[in-house]
Write a protein that holds these residues in place. Structure first.
Motif, PDB file in Angstrom:
ATOM      1  N   ALA A  66       0.841  -1.207   0.000  1.00  0.00           N
ATOM      2  CA  ALA A  66       0.000   0.000   0.000  1.00  0.00           C
ATOM      3  C   ALA A  66       0.872   1.253   0.000  1.00  0.00           C
ATOM      4  O   ALA A  66       0.602   2.193  -0.755  1.00  0.00           O
ATOM      5  N   GLU A  73      -4.236   1.315   3.019  1.00  0.00           N
ATOM      6  CA  GLU A  73      -3.972  -0.067   3.412  1.00  0.00           C
ATOM      7  C   GLU A  73      -5.197  -0.956   3.209  1.00  0.00           C
ATOM      8  O   GLU A  73      -5.057  -2.132   2.868  1.00  0.00           O
ATOM      9  N   GLN A  75      -7.035  -1.099   0.831  1.00  0.00           N
ATOM     10  CA  GLN A  75      -7.099  -1.519  -0.559  1.00  0.00           C
ATOM     11  C   GLN A  75      -6.198  -2.721  -0.842  1.00  0.00           C
ATOM     12  O   GLN A  75      -6.328  -3.358  -1.888  1.00  0.00           O
ATOM     13  N   THR A  76      -5.291  -3.044   0.097  1.00  0.00           N
ATOM     14  CA  THR A  76      -4.402  -4.195  -0.103  1.00  0.00           C
ATOM     15  C   THR A  76      -4.656  -5.331   0.886  1.00  0.00           C
ATOM     16  O   THR A  76      -4.207  -6.451   0.658  1.00  0.00           O
TER      17      THR A  76
END
Length: 158
Positions: A66, A73, A75-76
């Motif tokens: 990220a 974060e 998103q990962t």
């Protein structure tokens, strides 16, 4: 959700939208997969596989990813889920075909050279390169797995 059929299992990619978003973020950040892996301190094949939804990624690597991609974060962190694996892509099909064709011979040679045992897929490294050749570039795949001897610790017939 558990896949309902073998065909669904082989074609389904868990978190497809999230993976597509990360793949766009990789390009937007100007990385190649190999360059990103170098920055992450990971193997390029493993990281590329993770970004295709085929690997479990430890939380600390999700956070590092990220940061490098400049995304939140959240998103990962989905990469920290254990994925369903499998695909019917033409390259993957041919890799299966290679193992189906040469696997028994590789098994025999491992036994012949290393005694009875198996190759670890946990204590394992893999690399991929393209090597120029005057008759057409060549794909070189190197597998490096620890030889695991059978322990004979259980109650077996031998």
């Amino acid at each position: 959700m558990t896949p309902m059929s073998n065909a669904e299992y082989l074609t389904r990619v868990q978190f497809a939208d999230e993976l597509a978003g990360l793949q766009k973020a990789v390009k937007a950040a100007g990385y190649t997969y190999e360059g990103l892996a170098k920055e992450m301190g990971t193997n390029k094949v493993w990281l590329t596989s993770a970004l295709q939804g085929q690997q479990w990624v430890p939380e600390e690597y999700c956070k590092k990813l990220a940061g490098l991609l400049g995304v939140p974060e959240e998103q990962t962190m989905f990469l920290n889920n254990h994925p369903y694996k499998g695909n019917t892509d033409p390259i993957l099909y041919r890799l299966h075909e290679v193992l189906d064709t040469y696997g028994p011979a590789i098994k025999e040679l491992i036994h012949e050279k290393g005694g009875n045992g198996i190759m670890s897929a946990i204590d394992f490294a893999i690399d991929v390169d393209i090597v120029p050749d005057e008759h057409g570039d060549r794909v070189v795949i190197t597998w490096n797995g620890k030889l695991l001897k059978y322990s004979k610790m259980g109650e077996y017939p031998w």
